[in-house]
Structures are given as structure tokens and as C-alpha cells.
Design an enzyme around this catalytic site. Structure first.
Site, mmCIF file in Angstrom:
data_model
loop_
_atom_site.group_PDB
_atom_site.id
_atom_site.type_symbol
_atom_site.label_atom_id
_atom_site.label_comp_id
_atom_site.label_asym_id
_atom_site.label_seq_id
_atom_site.Cartn_x
_atom_site.Cartn_y
_atom_site.Cartn_z
ATOM 1 N N CYS A 91 0.816 -1.224 0.000
ATOM 2 C CA CYS A 91 0.000 0.000 0.000
ATOM 3 C C CYS A 91 0.844 1.266 0.000
ATOM 4 O O CYS A 91 0.350 2.329 -0.370
ATOM 5 C CB CYS A 91 -0.927 0.020 1.210
ATOM 6 S SG CYS A 91 -2.197 -1.258 1.175
ATOM 7 N N HIS A 345 -9.000 4.213 -1.442
ATOM 8 C CA HIS A 345 -7.664 3.638 -1.272
ATOM 9 C C HIS A 345 -7.305 2.794 -2.495
ATOM 10 O O HIS A 345 -7.329 1.567 -2.454
ATOM 11 C CB HIS A 345 -7.647 2.795 0.002
ATOM 12 C CG HIS A 345 -6.317 2.223 0.355
ATOM 13 N ND1 HIS A 345 -5.118 2.648 -0.196
ATOM 14 C CD2 HIS A 345 -5.973 1.231 1.243
ATOM 15 C CE1 HIS A 345 -4.120 1.947 0.323
ATOM 16 N NE2 HIS A 345 -4.615 1.083 1.187
ATOM 17 N N CYS A 375 0.621 2.371 6.640
ATOM 18 C CA CYS A 375 0.858 0.961 6.962
ATOM 19 C C CYS A 375 0.829 0.153 5.677
ATOM 20 O O CYS A 375 0.195 0.538 4.688
ATOM 21 C CB CYS A 375 -0.196 0.457 7.935
ATOM 22 S SG CYS A 375 -1.905 0.559 7.321
#
Length: 389
Positions: A91, A345, A375
């Protein structure tokens, strides 16, 4: 010593990563190409001067295979001489691209470089790069973690349990994310960062009417009897409402040195001050933002009180709320224009999406220092400090 500054930052609107999403008709290469074209148009730079384009993509398979960033550069109409590469830190892939780009400028390897990212989760769904029946971890990892690794949703539940985060607290945080994003849109605060595409002008997942009453009716998203037996401490409070959605989108930032910016007549938005990356427990894989924050503040010789704005990726409400408990950060300074729970996202694009939103928020609010952290799967996290100019 040379510095690194951001002189332009853009993103697409963020669409739902579903077959009925507003951007599902756009090939991921074209999503990224759109941001690259807009980046050079708005900055006025000659793309032939760009030394490299570093892009982040998580599921590098199918339509996102074969070094997607290179083909986005070609589709954008840049000269064939402009190179490109695609990186994967899950990510945080495009935030890592920012780190690499800025470090290249500071070292003298680059004068002008683009950091960017893309993910089309409607066309290339999550885990598309792991064929059924295949093990991406290998026997050594299985031996080290004999009970087995876990999905991110279970990690989010474990974080909620460890930090005693209630369903009500996580839902309230999610509602606040939607409120802030909706207010930012209504106030025109996203106008300078968003590059409309094919008639899509706004983020598709922002719900201005979201409420804790509505979210309270949602079922747990990750309940699994086997994990319930393995982790009896879990209360199963993570839902689709207090987690980030799946999305389509792209984003890009243009990075150079202060001296090159002056020579080219570019206006710096922010200086890239300090960087950190860290590993953490791959079971509580989303908690790396805590040591990453501590590490980047040490590198910057700053304290938490010096930071005016924070961008902490809202993969799940529990991640940001646990980070806040551990750091003591003022939540009113966090994700002030909304976060990933509302905006979305799109994995590989999220790092530079956060950076884009952050630098524009810094300018709008006159912030001196800002901190961004994310994260990442596998127990990883990136963090960086930006300085307003």
C-alpha cells in the site's frame, strides 16, 4: 547539500473499484497517463527534461503488468527517452516512489523526477497476482510463523482488540472522515489537486450523509470461525463502514531541487525534509506507522508538537486510532480533508494521493511541517516529513 521539493501534485478523482465504478472503463495505463499529462501541463515543464518516472502499483499482473509506469509514460506522450520503473511496497508503493525520487534528487542522480502510482481494482482485483493454490510466502516463512500469517482484516481486528477500540469509536472516526472530505469538496479545496477524467469530477465514495446510526447496522466484514477460535479476543467490530473501500485511481508529484526549480521558473509547494521506512510484526502488520513516525521524527530532529498536519492512511479506523493512542497526536490535525475511508484507497496510487492532498492542505492552511505515514502488508510502514515553503 541539495534539497528536494515538490513543485506540482495531481490526482484523478477516485472511483469505486467495482464493475459499476465511474472509472472502470479506463485502462490503468491510461489512468496513470492522465495524471502524468496533467502534471506537465500544469507545471509547464518540458517532459524531455524528466530524468525518471518512478511509479507504484501493487497487483502487477494482467493490465497492470510489464512495468505499467513505462507504458503510462509513452501513452502520456512523453519522449521515448524518458525512462520509468514500477515499484512494490504494497500500500505504500507510491510513497516509496516519493522517497526514491527525492533521495535521487538530493544525491544528485536526478534533477527532475516524477513519483506516481496507479491501481485499477475494478479491472485488476486485489490478489490477482496470486493464482489459486499458489503460496507467495515460501517454506521459511511458514516455519517462522507456524500458526500461519493472517489477512489484513484480521490484523485490523487484532489492533482494535489490543488497543480496546470500540465499534462506536471506529464508526465515529469513519463518519468524521466522510464529513471532512465532503466539506473539502464543497469548499473547493480539492480543485487544485484533482484532474477530472472523462466527465468524472469528484471522488465517488464520499458519503456526506454518513452517520454512526447507519454504520451501526453493518455486519462484521471479516468474521471467520477459524480465526475466531484462534483469536478469542476479537470482538468483530471492523466493517465495510470503518474500513477503506476498494478503488480505481492514479496520482503523481513532480520533484526537483530548489535550484532547478528557480532555473525552470517552478514554484515549490513543499520541501521533502526527512524519510523513514521500518518493518514490524507481520501479524499486527498495520502497526508499523507507530515506529515509522518515531523514526522519521528522530531523523528530522523534530517533536510531535512541531507537526502542524498529519496524513495517516486510513486503511482501517483501528489503524489510525491505535497510532493516535501510541503517539498522542492531536486528532484534529490528522487527515484534515478526509482520509482513505471516504476518499478511497487505490492501493498503488494511495501514497502519492496522500502526498498530493497533504501539500495542497499545507498551502491552504499555512502549515510549517507535515508528516505522512502509511501501513503496508507484511508488517511495513513508510513515513516522511514535509516542510512548507
Amino acid at each position: 547539500m541539495r534539497d528536494a521539493v515538490i513543485v506540482e501534485a495531481v490526482r484523478t478523482p477516485i472511483g469505486k473499484g467495482r464493475p459499476n465504478g465511474s472509472l472502470t472503463h479506463v485502462h490503468p495505463v491510461e489512468l496513470l497517463a492522465h495524471t502524468l499529462r496533467t502534471l506537465v501541463e500544469r507545471s509547464g515543464v518540458d517532459p524531455a527534461l524528466i530524468d525518471d518516472v518512478i511509479g507504484g502499483t501493487v497487483d502487477q499482473v494482467g493490465e497492470q503488468a510489464m512495468n505499467t509506469t513505462r507504458y503510462a509514460v509513452l501513452s502520456a506522450g512523453f519522449p521515448e527517452s524518458v525512462p520509468a520503473t514500477t515499484v512494490d511496497r504494497q500500500c505504500g508503493s507510491s510513497q516509496q516512489a516519493v522517497h526514491f525520487a527525492a533521495q535521487g534528487v538530493i544525491s544528485g542522480a536526478y534533477d527532475l523526477v516524477v513519483a506516481c502510482g496507479v491501481e485499477s481494482m475494478s479491472r485488476v482485483p486485489m490478489w490477482s497476482n496470486v493464482p489459486a493454490g499458489k503460496d507467495p510466502f515460501g517454506p521459511g516463512v511458514a516455519e517462522r510463523y507456524p500458526e500461519g500469517l493472517i489477512p489484513q482484516g484480521i490484523s485490523a481486528e487484532l489492533i482494535a482488540a489490543k488497543w480496546s477500540l470500540s465499534r462506536e469509536e471506529m464508526d465515529a472516526f469513519a463518519v468524521d472522515s466522510h464529513r471532512k472530505a465532503a466539506e473539502a469538496w464543497e469548499s473547493g479545496l480539492f480543485a487544485d489537486e484533482v484532474a477530472p477524467l472523462d466527465g468524472v469530477t469528484r471522488d465517488e465514495c464520499v458519503r456526506p450523509g454518513s452517520s454512526t446510526q447507519v454504520l451501526a447496522g453493518l455486519k462484521p466484514a471479516y468474521y471467520d470461525p477459524a480465526f475466531a477460535e484462534r483469536f478469542p479476543q476479537i470482538d468483530w467490530n471492523v466493517t465495510a463502514g470503518n474500513a477503506s473501500p476498494v478503488n480505481d485511481g492514479a496520482s503523481a508529484v513532480l520533484i526537483t531541487s530548489s535550484e532547478t526549480a528557480v532555473r525552470l521558473g517552478l514554484r515549490p509547494l513543499a520541501r521533502l525534509h526527512s524519510f523513514a521506512v521500518t518493518g514490524s510484526d507481520p501479524l499486527l502488520m498495520l502497526t508499523g506507522v507507530v515506529p515509522a513516525t518515531e523514526k522519521v521524527l528522530r531523523k528530522a530532529s523534530l517533536s510531535l508538537d512541531d507537526i502542524d498536519l498529519f496524513e495517516v492512511n486510513e486503511a482501517f479506523s483501528s489503524v489510525v486510532l491505535a497510532w493516535r493512542q501510541e503517539t498522542g497526536a492531536d486528532l484534529s490535525k490528522v487527515n484534515v480533508h478526509g482520509g482513505a475511508i471516504a476518499i478511497g484507497h487505490p492501493l498503488g496510487a494511495s501514497g502519492t494521493r496522500l502526498t498530493t492532498t497533504l501539500v495542497h492542505a499545507m498551502r491552504a492552511r499555512g502549515a510549517r511541517y507535515a508528516l505522512q505515514t502509511m501501513c503496508e502488508a507484511g508488517g511495513l510502514a513508510n513515513a516522511m516529513v514535509l516542510e512548507g515553503l
